[in-house]
Design an enzyme around this catalytic site. Structure first.
Site, PDB file in Angstrom:
ATOM      1  N   LEU A  77      -6.257  -3.770  -1.267  1.00 43.39           N
ATOM      2  CA  LEU A  77      -6.792  -4.818  -0.291  1.00 43.39           C
ATOM      3  C   LEU A  77      -6.640  -6.130  -1.061  1.00 43.39           C
ATOM      4  O   LEU A  77      -7.450  -7.004  -1.219  1.00 43.39           O
ATOM      5  CB  LEU A  77      -8.502  -4.531  -0.162  1.00 43.39           C
ATOM      6  CG  LEU A  77      -8.585  -3.064   0.689  1.00 43.39           C
ATOM      7  CD1 LEU A  77     -10.018  -2.676   0.298  1.00 43.39           C
ATOM      8  CD2 LEU A  77      -8.396  -3.569   2.250  1.00 43.39           C
ATOM      9  N   ASN A 131     -13.445  -4.177   8.680  1.00 44.69           N
ATOM     10  CA  ASN A 131     -12.538  -2.782   8.169  1.00 44.69           C
ATOM     11  C   ASN A 131     -14.048  -2.076   7.142  1.00 44.69           C
ATOM     12  O   ASN A 131     -14.228  -2.833   6.203  1.00 44.69           O
ATOM     13  CB  ASN A 131     -11.576  -3.181   7.214  1.00 44.69           C
ATOM     14  CG  ASN A 131     -11.155  -2.088   6.263  1.00 44.69           C
ATOM     15  OD1 ASN A 131     -11.519  -0.709   6.370  1.00 44.69           O
ATOM     16  ND2 ASN A 131     -10.063  -2.335   5.519  1.00 44.69           N
ATOM     17  N   CYS A 134     -14.385   1.064   2.832  1.00 44.31           N
ATOM     18  CA  CYS A 134     -14.512   0.544   1.352  1.00 44.31           C
ATOM     19  C   CYS A 134     -15.917   1.077   0.815  1.00 44.31           C
ATOM     20  O   CYS A 134     -16.782   1.275   1.472  1.00 44.31           O
ATOM     21  CB  CYS A 134     -14.696  -1.115   1.383  1.00 44.31           C
ATOM     22  SG  CYS A 134     -13.433  -1.895   2.138  1.00 44.31           S
ATOM     23  N   LYS A 169     -13.840  -1.399  13.068  1.00 41.49           N
ATOM     24  CA  LYS A 169     -12.480  -0.438  12.845  1.00 41.49           C
ATOM     25  C   LYS A 169     -12.855   0.957  11.924  1.00 41.49           C
ATOM     26  O   LYS A 169     -13.584   0.835  10.977  1.00 41.49           O
ATOM     27  CB  LYS A 169     -11.332  -1.036  11.891  1.00 41.49           C
ATOM     28  CG  LYS A 169     -10.236  -0.326  11.771  1.00 41.49           C
ATOM     29  CD  LYS A 169      -9.137  -1.228  11.230  1.00 41.49           C
ATOM     30  CE  LYS A 169      -7.607  -0.281  10.999  1.00 41.49           C
ATOM     31  NZ  LYS A 169      -6.608  -1.097  10.365  1.00 41.49           N
ATOM     32  N   THR A 197      -6.444   4.297   8.003  1.00 40.58           N
ATOM     33  CA  THR A 197      -5.367   5.425   7.472  1.00 40.58           C
ATOM     34  C   THR A 197      -6.270   6.701   6.932  1.00 40.58           C
ATOM     35  O   THR A 197      -7.280   6.716   6.744  1.00 40.58           O
ATOM     36  CB  THR A 197      -4.504   4.950   6.250  1.00 40.58           C
ATOM     37  OG1 THR A 197      -5.562   4.146   5.345  1.00 40.58           O
ATOM     38  CG2 THR A 197      -3.702   3.816   6.549  1.00 40.58           C
ATOM     39  N   GLY A 247      -2.312   3.954  15.388  1.00 40.68           N
ATOM     40  CA  GLY A 247      -1.630   5.030  14.488  1.00 40.68           C
ATOM     41  C   GLY A 247      -0.284   5.494  14.781  1.00 40.68           C
ATOM     42  O   GLY A 247      -0.150   6.244  15.776  1.00 40.68           O
ATOM     43  N   GLY A 248       0.568   5.022  14.173  1.00 42.15           N
ATOM     44  CA  GLY A 248       2.120   5.657  14.360  1.00 42.15           C
ATOM     45  C   GLY A 248       2.560   5.333  15.600  1.00 42.15           C
ATOM     46  O   GLY A 248       3.675   5.795  15.969  1.00 42.15           O
ATOM     47  N   THR A 270       2.632   0.104  10.896  1.00 36.31           N
ATOM     48  CA  THR A 270       3.805   0.407   9.792  1.00 36.31           C
ATOM     49  C   THR A 270       5.029   0.111  10.430  1.00 36.31           C
ATOM     50  O   THR A 270       5.987  -0.385   9.679  1.00 36.31           O
ATOM     51  CB  THR A 270       3.877   2.034   9.123  1.00 36.31           C
ATOM     52  OG1 THR A 270       2.239   2.253   8.712  1.00 36.31           O
ATOM     53  CG2 THR A 270       4.748   2.299   8.243  1.00 36.31           C
TER      54      THR A 270
HETATM   55  C1  LIG Z   1       0.333  -1.190   3.524  1.00 40.61           C
HETATM   56  C2  LIG Z   1      -0.866  -1.126   4.439  1.00 40.61           C
HETATM   57  C3  LIG Z   1      -2.022  -2.022   4.121  1.00 40.61           C
HETATM   58  C4  LIG Z   1      -2.931  -2.081   5.230  1.00 40.61           C
HETATM   59  N1  LIG Z   1      -3.917  -2.868   5.028  1.00 40.61           N
HETATM   60  C5  LIG Z   1      -5.222  -2.831   5.905  1.00 40.61           C
HETATM   61  C6  LIG Z   1      -6.047  -3.820   5.592  1.00 40.61           C
HETATM   62  O1  LIG Z   1      -6.129  -4.649   4.880  1.00 40.61           O
HETATM   63  N2  LIG Z   1      -7.336  -3.713   6.632  1.00 40.61           N
HETATM   64  C7  LIG Z   1      -7.223  -2.524   7.430  1.00 40.61           C
HETATM   65  O2  LIG Z   1      -8.315  -2.413   8.277  1.00 40.61           O
HETATM   66  N3  LIG Z   1      -6.188  -1.816   7.816  1.00 40.61           N
HETATM   67  C8  LIG Z   1      -5.303  -1.722   6.662  1.00 40.61           C
HETATM   68  N4  LIG Z   1      -4.168  -1.039   6.984  1.00 40.61           N
HETATM   69  C9  LIG Z   1      -4.164   0.184   8.295  1.00 40.61           C
HETATM   70  C10 LIG Z   1      -3.482  -0.301   9.187  1.00 40.61           C
HETATM   71  O3  LIG Z   1      -4.047  -1.316   9.953  1.00 40.61           O
HETATM   72  C11 LIG Z   1      -3.594   0.668  10.211  1.00 40.61           C
HETATM   73  O4  LIG Z   1      -4.873   1.013  10.849  1.00 40.61           O
HETATM   74  C12 LIG Z   1      -2.598   2.133   9.865  1.00 40.61           C
HETATM   75  O5  LIG Z   1      -1.813   1.844   9.213  1.00 40.61           O
HETATM   76  C13 LIG Z   1      -2.482   3.138  11.107  1.00 40.61           C
HETATM   77  O6  LIG Z   1      -1.357   2.358  11.790  1.00 40.61           O
HETATM   78  P1  LIG Z   1       0.068   2.609  11.611  1.00 40.61           P
HETATM   79  O7  LIG Z   1       0.248   4.161  11.686  1.00 40.61           O
HETATM   80  O8  LIG Z   1       0.696   1.921  13.002  1.00 40.61           O
HETATM   81  O9  LIG Z   1       0.564   2.113  10.567  1.00 40.61           O
HETATM   82  C14 LIG Z   1      -2.970  -0.939   6.266  1.00 40.61           C
HETATM   83  C15 LIG Z   1      -1.885  -0.048   6.424  1.00 40.61           C
HETATM   84  C16 LIG Z   1      -0.748  -0.254   5.635  1.00 40.61           C
HETATM   85  C17 LIG Z   1       0.307   0.687   5.884  1.00 40.61           C
END
Ligand SMILES: Cc1cc2nc3c(=O)[nH]c(=O)nc-3n(C[C@H](O)[C@H](O)[C@H](O)COP(=O)(O)O)c2cc1C
Ligand SMILES: Cc1cc2nc3c(=O)[nH]c(=O)nc-3n(C[C@H](O)[C@H](O)[C@H](O)COP(=O)(O)OP(=O)(O)OC[C@H]3O[C@@H](n4cnc5c(N)ncnc54)[C@H](O)[C@@H]3O)c2cc1C
Ligand code: FES
Lengths: 307, 273
Positions: A77, A131, A134, A169, A197, A247-248, A270
Site C-alpha cells: 500500500l 478498501n 488491512c 470494497k 485480491t 477480478g480478471g 491487472t
Molecule cells: C499491484 C496491485 C496493487 C493493488 N493495490 C490496491 C489498492 O491500493 N487498493 C485496493 O483496494 N485494491 C488494490 N488492488 C486490487 C485491485 O484493485 C483489484 O481488486 C484486483 O487486482 C482484482 O482485479 P484484477 O484481477 O482485474 O486485477 C491492487 C492490485 C494489484 C495487482
C-alpha cells in the site's frame, strides 16, 4: 461506436456513470500516468491508488511475481498520503472529464475518518471506495474486511462524514461474502465493489522460501475470474445496492459476464499493465457486443444470468 | 515519448543455443531510444501472456548504411515461458511493445570524453544494452573497453561484433574463451593499473556480479552505473512492483525507487543491492 447502445449506469446516490467501465485501485496509478495511452473521458470513471492518512513506503522487494494466468503482489500500500494527493494530484484530476473515485484505506476507524474528512471539502470527487483489506490495529491486527462488525463500524463512521457516494470494497478472503456485503450495506454503503485480491503464496523451491519478501500476497488476474464471478453472483442475491464486479477482466466478454452475474459496473485491474489502453478498448468492445446481440441498453445485461 | 504499439517482427536470428536476436520494426522508437533503456515485449493476445517482459534495446538497424534506423533489436536468453514463446517468433509475426522506458546510461559528454575512459562490464546476457551504447558513441567507441564474462564461450554473444568496435577483454568460468576467471578479476586489475585515470564503469549482468563490480568501484572511488533487474509488471511506474532500496533516501517515504522509472540504470552509490 454504435450510438444505438445506451451505456449509462446508475450507481446510487445520484452518481450516474457514462458507461460501466472503471479502473481498479492500485492498478491505474493516479490516472494521469495513463493519459499518454488513453483518453480518460472515454471511461465510466477511474479509481485511484489507495490513500492513507500518511504517506507509506511499502514493502521490501520482491513485491510481485507472475502466476498461472495471474499475478501475486505485496506492494504494501505504498502511497503519497492524503495531503500530497490533495495538493499534487487532485487539481489535475478534477479537470478531467471522468468520474473520480478515491480509494481509502487505514488501520483504524480514525484513519478512515481522517482521510475522508480531509477529502470532504475538495471538489471533483465522485465517490469514495473503502478498501477494508488491512489489519485493524485496534482489533489485534484482524483484517477489518473479515469482520462484519468492523465493516459496519467503519462504514457507518465514514457515512456520518461524507455526502458523497460511498462504496465498500470487499475482500473475498472470508467464509461468507454475503454476510460482509450486508454489513457494509447496513453501515450505509451506496454500493459494494468486489473482489479485492485473494491471499496466495509462491515458494522459490531453490531458495526454500516464499518469493515475495512479505511471504503471502494478493492474487489477481484471469486466474481469479471464476471465483470473482461466483462472489458477485452470490452478493447480488444478498443485497439490493449496486454491485461493482472486479477480478480478471481482460476482454469485453468478461465485462458482459460480470454484468450478467449481477454487476452494474466493473473495474479492470491487472490487465492495465498489459495494455494501458485496455479500459477504453473494453468500452468499445462492450458496445460492439451489445450491438451484435441486439442489446439496446447495457442495463439489460445486469443480472441476466441470475436464476 | 513512450508509446504502446503492436509491431511487426522483422526477423529473428539464433545466436547459438538459447540465445536469440529479435528484430522489431518501429522507426520512431529506434530513433529516440538511449542505451540502457528498455521495452516491454508481449504477445498481442493478452490471453497468451498476461504480464509482458522487459528487455533492453540491444541495437538499432537501418535499411541501408547511412540511413536512420527503422527497427530495433532485442538480444535475449531463453529462461522460461515468455522467452521460449518469443524464440518461436518469425518475420511477419506481431508483438506488442511498450517503450522506450526507463532511464538509460548517462555518458560523459563529448568535451569530457577524452578525459573520461568508459569501461563496460557485462556478465552473460548482460551485454544486451551495450551494442546500442557503442552505436551511439560512434568512432569514440574504439577507446571503450568491454570486460565480458560468462560461464562458457557460448555465453559471449556478438563477440566478434564487439571486437570490431571496442577493446574486449573476455573471461569464462570454464576457460573456453579468454582468461579462466570471473569478469571482476581483470576489471579490478585494470582500475588498479592506472588509478588516477578518470573513468566511468557501466555494468550489466547478474546480481552477484553487479554487487562485486559496485564494491570494486566504490572502494576505488570510480564512478559506476549499474543496470538493475527486478520483476517488472507494468514498466511505466504505476504498479510499484519493481522497487530497490535507496542508500540515502531523503525521507522514510522515499526508501524505495522504481527500477522501471528511476532506473534501470542507477549510480552504484544510490542503491543497496
Ligand atoms: C499491484 C496491485 C496493487 C493493488 N493495490 C490496491 C489498492 O491500493 N487498493 C485496493 O483496494 N485494491 C488494490 N488492488 C486490487 C485491485 O484493485 C483489484 O481488486 C484486483 O487486482 C482484482 O482485479 P484484477 O484481477 O482485474 O486485477 C491492487 C492490485 C494489484 C495487482
Ligand atoms: C530492465 C530489464 C531489462 C532486461 N533486459 C534483458 C535483455 O536485454 N535480454 C534478456 O535476455 N533478458 C533481459 N531481462 C530479463 C528478462 O526480462 C527475463 O529473462 C524474462 O522476463 C524471463 O521471462 P521468462 O518467462 O522467459 O522466464 P520466467 O520463467 O518467467 O523467469 C525466469 C527468470 O526471469 C526473471 N523474470 C521473470 N519475469 C520477469 C519480469 N516480469 N520482469 C523481470 N524479470 C523477470 C526472473 O528472474 C526469473 O527467475 C531484463 C530485465 C529487466 C528488468
Ligand atoms: S514495473 Fe510497475 S512500477 Fe515498475
Amino acid at each position: 461506436m454504435s450510438p444505438a447502445v445506451r451505456t449509462a449506469v446508475d450507481l446510487g446516490r445520484g452518481l450516474v456513470l457514462r458507461n460501466p467501465l472503471l479502473t481498479a485501485s492500485g492498478t491505474f496509478g493516479y490516472g494521469l500516468e495513463f493519459e499518454p495511452f488513453l483518453d480518460l473521458a472515454r471511461l465510466g470513471g477511474i479509481v485511484v491508488k489507495g490513500i492513507s492518512p500518511k504517506e507509506r513506503s511499502g514493502n521490501a522487494p520482491a513485491r510481485i511475481i507472475e502466476t498461472p494466468s495471474g499475478m501475486l503482489n505485496a506492494i504494501g500500500l505504498q502511497n503519497i498520503g492524503v495531503m500530497r494527493f490533495v495538493q499534487e494530484k487532485l487539481p489535475a484530476l478534477r479537470e478531467r472529464d471522468t468520474a473520480l473515485i478515491v480509494n481509502v484505506f487505514g488501520n483504524s476507524i480514525d484513519d478512515y475518518v481522517t482521510v475522508v474528512e480531509q477529502l470532504e471539502a475538495e471538489e471533483g470527487i465522485a465517490a469514495l471506495e473503502l478498501n477494508l483489506s488491512c489489519p485493524n490495529v485496534e482489533e489485534g491486527g484482524l483484517e477489518i474486511g473479515r469482520s462484519p462488525r468492523s465493516i459496519e463500524q467503519v462504514t457507518h463512521a465514514v457515512r456520518q462524514r461524507t455526502r458523497r457516494a460511498l462504496w465498500v470494497k470487499l475482500t473475498p478472503n472470508v467464509s461468507d461474502i454475503s454476510e460482509t456485503a450486508r454489513a457494509a450495506v447496513s453501515g450505509g454503503a451506496d454500493a459494494v465493489s468486489l473482489v479485492n485480491t485473494y491471499v496466495g503464496m509462491v515458494i522459490d523451491v531453490e531458495r526454500r522460501r516464499p518469493v515475495l519478501s512479505h511471504g503471502h500476497g494478493g492474487l489477481s488476474g484471469p486466474a481469479i475470474r471464476p471465483l470473482a464471478i461466483a462472489a458477485v453472483y452470490q452478493v447480488c442475491q444478498a443485497v439490493d445496492v449496486p454491485v461493482i464486479g472486479i477480478g480478471g477482466i481482460v476482454a469485453a466478454r468478461d465485462v458482459v459476464e460480470f454484468m450478467m452475474a449481477g454487476a452494474r459496473a466493473v473495474q479492470v485491474g491487472t490487465a492495465n499493465y498489459n495494455d494501458p489502453a485496455i479500459a477504453a478498448k473494453l468500452v468499445d468492445g462492450l458496445v460492439e457486443w451489445c450491438a451484435a446481440h441486439e442489446v439496446a441498453d447495457v442495463n439489460q445485461l445486469v443480472g441476466a444470468a441470475q436464476q | 515519448m513512450t508509446e504502446n504499439r503492436d509491431c511487426t517482427v522483422a526477423g529473428q536470428r539464433e545466436l547459438g543455443e538459447d540465445y536469440f536476436l529479435l528484430q522489431v520494426a518501429w522507426p520512431e522508437l529506434a530513433n529516440q531510444v538511449c542505451a540502457g533503456q528498455f521495452v516491454m515485449l508481449g504477445l498481442p493476445d493478452i490471453g497468451e501472456m498476461l504480464i509482458r517482459r522487459p528487455f533492453s534495446v540491444a541495437r538499432t538497424v537501418a535499411s541501408e548504411p547511412g540511413r536512420a534506423p527503422c527497427s530495433f533489436e532485442i538480444l535475449y536468453k531463453v529462461y522460461g515461458r515468455a522467452t521460449r514463446a518469443f524464440s518461436r517468433l518469425r518475420a511477419g509475426a506481431v508483438v506488442s511493445v511498450l517503450g522506450p522506458l526507463g532511464r538509460g546510461f548517462w555518458l560523459p559528454d563529448e568535451s569530457e570524453h577524452d578525459r573520461t575512459e568508459i569501461v563496460l562490464v557485462a556478465g552473460g546476457i548482460g551485454n544486451a544494452p551495450f551494442p546500442l551504447l557503442l552505436q551511439q558513441l560512434g568512432p569514440r567507441a574504439q577507446h571503450v573497453s568491454l570486460f565480458f564474462g560468462g560461464r562458457s564461450r557460448e555465453d559471449l554473444t556478438l563477440l566478434s561484433w564487439f571486437r570490431e568496435r571496442c577493446q574486449v577483454i573476455t573471461t569464462t568460468e570454464d576457460g573456453s574463451e579468454g582468461r579462466r576467471a570471473l569478469v571482476t578479476e581483470p576489471l579490478a586489475e585494470k582500475l588498479d593499473d592506472d588509478p588516477n585515470r578518470r573513468r566511468v564503469v557501466l555494468a550489466c549482468g547478474p546480481q552477484p556480479m553487479l554487487k562485486a563490480v559496485a564494491e570494486i568501484c566504490l572502494a576505488r572511488e570510480v564512478l559506476c552505473q549499474l543496470a538493475l533487474e527486478e520483476t517488472i509488471a507494468c514498466g511505466f511506474g504505476v504498479c510499484l512492483g519493481c522497487v530497490v532500496e535507496q542508500r540515502h533516501p531523503a525521507s522514510e517515504f522515499e526508501r524505495y525507487v522504481r527500477v522501471c522509472t528511476e532506473g534501470p540504470v542507477f549510480d552504484a552509490r544510490e542503491v543497496i543491492l
